[in-house]
Scaffold this active site. Structure first.
Site, short mmCIF file in Angstrom:
data_model
loop_
_atom_site.label_atom_id
_atom_site.label_comp_id
_atom_site.label_asym_id
_atom_site.label_seq_id
_atom_site.Cartn_x
_atom_site.Cartn_y
_atom_site.Cartn_z
N ARG A 190 -10.63 -83.80 -54.01
CA ARG A 190 -10.77 -84.34 -52.66
C ARG A 190 -9.52 -85.11 -52.28
O ARG A 190 -8.92 -85.80 -53.10
CB ARG A 190 -12.02 -85.19 -52.51
CG ARG A 190 -11.99 -86.54 -53.21
CD ARG A 190 -11.73 -87.69 -52.24
NE ARG A 190 -11.64 -88.96 -52.95
CZ ARG A 190 -10.51 -89.48 -53.37
NH1 ARG A 190 -9.37 -88.83 -53.18
NH2 ARG A 190 -10.48 -90.64 -54.00
N SER A 221 -10.06 -93.12 -44.00
CA SER A 221 -10.23 -93.90 -45.22
C SER A 221 -8.92 -94.52 -45.68
O SER A 221 -8.88 -95.66 -46.17
CB SER A 221 -10.79 -93.02 -46.34
OG SER A 221 -12.10 -92.59 -46.01
N ARG A 225 -12.27 -84.71 -59.77
CA ARG A 225 -13.47 -85.09 -60.52
C ARG A 225 -13.83 -83.98 -61.49
O ARG A 225 -14.01 -82.82 -61.08
CB ARG A 225 -14.65 -85.34 -59.57
CG ARG A 225 -15.93 -85.78 -60.28
CD ARG A 225 -17.03 -86.05 -59.27
NE ARG A 225 -16.62 -87.10 -58.35
CZ ARG A 225 -17.20 -87.32 -57.16
NH1 ARG A 225 -18.17 -86.53 -56.75
NH2 ARG A 225 -16.78 -88.30 -56.41
N LYS A 233 -20.39 -100.43 -64.11
CA LYS A 233 -20.38 -101.38 -63.00
C LYS A 233 -21.76 -102.03 -62.89
O LYS A 233 -22.75 -101.53 -63.43
CB LYS A 233 -20.03 -100.67 -61.69
CG LYS A 233 -18.58 -100.22 -61.61
CD LYS A 233 -18.27 -99.68 -60.21
CE LYS A 233 -16.80 -99.30 -60.08
NZ LYS A 233 -16.47 -98.82 -58.70
N GLU A 283 -5.90 -89.66 -59.03
CA GLU A 283 -7.02 -90.32 -59.70
C GLU A 283 -7.92 -89.25 -60.31
O GLU A 283 -8.39 -88.35 -59.61
CB GLU A 283 -7.83 -91.17 -58.74
CG GLU A 283 -9.00 -91.88 -59.43
CD GLU A 283 -9.94 -92.57 -58.47
OE1 GLU A 283 -10.17 -93.78 -58.63
OE2 GLU A 283 -10.46 -91.89 -57.56
#
Length: 226
Positions: free
Chosen positions: A73, A79, A107, A142, A169
């Site tokens: 993505r 964003s 991902r 988290k 990332e």
């Protein structure tokens, strides 16, 4: 009389600045941004290819592939702008490159927990991949229950006239982690439920814990079958 004056002025401007000229001006102003996004797309393709090769290579010595699927993505312009404002990043292409690490995202969804670390190690051993940052939300989830291994890497893309280093990332997670994250996102953002709703937060956290237990058990079964 005044209205006629403005009408003539508008006609004059139309003759001086045509719609084509306006389009050219917009293209010229946005070209550096478009080029940068194209570079990020190339970097995502490079990283995706690396994982596809690793997946095939891993399958040679095992009965199954470690990767269930790979998604990519590119962060949307909105964003990007919101993060630049929020983080005080200069509104330039240089600001994007220096201040943002997650414009390009890959991902990797794995079948088993141990596959995540095997793939991450294999990726980082490649001599054209540099690790810039690692956040292990599997060993240290988290507070909301989110689990995933995040790697910020730098890798080269090879253009027709130069080599350029780009940041990507990489998120590695299991099917259970990905399912939970997707459903949590649907509930939080699509249904507009915020973190202040304690009962929903507790339910989501409990589900995350159950997913973690499933991952642990399935990974143990997988290892015992080798």
């Amino acid at each position: 009389m005044e209205d006629n004056h403005y009408t003539e002025l508008e006609k004059g401007l139309e003759r001086v600045i045509s719609p084509d000229m306006i389009g050219d001006m917009i293209d010229e102003a946005t070209m550096p941004y478009k080029e940068l996004m194209a570079y990020y797309k190339c970097a995502m393709m490079e990283v995706e290819t690396k994982f596809n090769v690793l997946n095939e290579n891993f399958s040679l010595g095992h009965d199954s592939n470690p990767i269930a699927y790979v998604k990519t993505r590119l962060k949307s312009p909105r964003s990007i702008l919101e993060k630049m404002v929020r983080c005080g990043i200069p509104p330039t292409t240089e600001g994007i490159e220096r201040g943002m690490h997650d414009v390009a995202g890959v991902r990797v969804v794995c079948h088993y927990l141990s596959d995540i670390y095997s793939l991450a190690d294999a990726l980082l051993r490649q001599d054209d991949v540099t690790l810039l940052e690692c956040k292990d939300y599997i060993k240290n989830p988290k507070s909301n229950g989110y689990r995933s291994l995040h790697l910020i890497i730098s890798t080269p893309i090879f253009l027709h006239d130069k080599k350029r280093m780009m940041k990507v990332e990489v998120q590695l997670r299991t099917l259970a982690m990905d399912t939970w994250a997707s459903q949590e996102h649907q509930i939080r953002y699509k249904k507009r439920i915020d973190a202040s709703d304690r009962s929903i937060s507790e339910a989501l956290l409990a589900c995350a814990g159950m997913c973690a237990k499933v991952d642990e058990i399935m990974d143990g079964v997988h290892k015992s079958c080798k």
